[in-house]
Scaffold this motif. Structure first.
Motif, short mmCIF file in Angstrom:
data_model
loop_
_atom_site.label_atom_id
_atom_site.label_comp_id
_atom_site.label_asym_id
_atom_site.label_seq_id
_atom_site.Cartn_x
_atom_site.Cartn_y
_atom_site.Cartn_z
N ARG A 30 -8.56 2.54 4.98
CA ARG A 30 -7.30 2.23 5.60
C ARG A 30 -7.26 3.62 6.40
NH1 ARG A 30 -3.13 -1.30 2.79
NH2 ARG A 30 -2.07 -0.82 4.65
N SER A 57 0.92 5.74 13.79
CA SER A 57 1.53 4.79 12.65
C SER A 57 0.27 3.66 12.80
CB SER A 57 2.75 4.28 12.58
OG SER A 57 3.59 4.58 12.63
N SER A 115 -1.16 1.25 11.60
CA SER A 115 -0.58 0.19 11.03
C SER A 115 0.09 -1.06 11.48
CB SER A 115 -0.06 0.30 9.53
OG SER A 115 1.02 0.68 9.44
N ARG A 116 0.70 -0.15 12.81
CA ARG A 116 1.57 -1.00 13.70
C ARG A 116 1.62 -1.29 14.92
NH1 ARG A 116 7.43 2.50 12.18
NH2 ARG A 116 5.88 3.84 12.17
N PHE A 117 0.47 -0.59 15.68
CA PHE A 117 -0.16 -0.73 16.35
C PHE A 117 0.00 -1.40 17.38
CE2 PHE A 117 -3.91 -1.56 18.89
CZ PHE A 117 -3.67 -0.74 20.32
N SER A 118 0.41 -0.96 18.37
CA SER A 118 0.70 -2.29 19.69
C SER A 118 0.45 -1.87 20.97
CB SER A 118 2.55 -2.23 20.46
OG SER A 118 2.55 -3.13 21.52
N ASP A 152 7.30 4.71 23.48
CA ASP A 152 7.70 3.69 22.56
C ASP A 152 6.01 3.28 21.88
OD1 ASP A 152 9.93 3.40 24.04
OD2 ASP A 152 9.52 1.46 25.27
N GLY A 153 6.84 2.70 21.00
CA GLY A 153 5.76 2.37 19.87
C GLY A 153 5.14 2.89 19.33
N GLY A 154 5.66 3.79 18.65
CA GLY A 154 4.98 5.43 17.83
C GLY A 154 4.16 5.82 18.96
#
Length: 91
Positions: free
Chosen positions: A16, A59, A61-64, A39-41
């Motif tokens: 992961r 993060s 796993s929360r990538f934008s 923004d977006g971590g």
């Protein structure tokens, strides 16, 4: 020596994505002296002369991708395409 091209480094643990770093064009001697949370971590690292030299994706796993591209444009950098970040998008 200048590192003229952007590149992505992804660290995995147990298959992961644990962390990722998007390197921006930089000089070999550049070191991060200041970090700015956006923004977006995302965490942007700046050199002593104020140039953005990299973006930590804290993060994966929360990538934008839109958040990254918005940040890149604000920093005067080229936007990236999904295929440019395929290891991260796949994670």
């Amino acid at each position: 020596v200048d590192m003229k091209h952007e590149y992505l480094e992804v660290t995995y643990r147990k298959g992961r994505a644990l962390a990722a770093y998007y390197y921006l064009p930089r000089r070999e001697e550049d070191k991060s002296v200041r970090t700015e949370r956006v923004d977006g971590g995302l965490l942007v690292d700046f050199s002593s002369d104020g140039r953005a030299i990299g973006i930590e994706i804290s993060s994966p796993s929360r990538f934008s991708l839109p958040a990254l591209n918005k940040t890149l444009v604000r920093l005067g950098q080229e936007q990236v395409l999904p295929e440019d970040l395929s290891p991260l998008v796949a994670a």
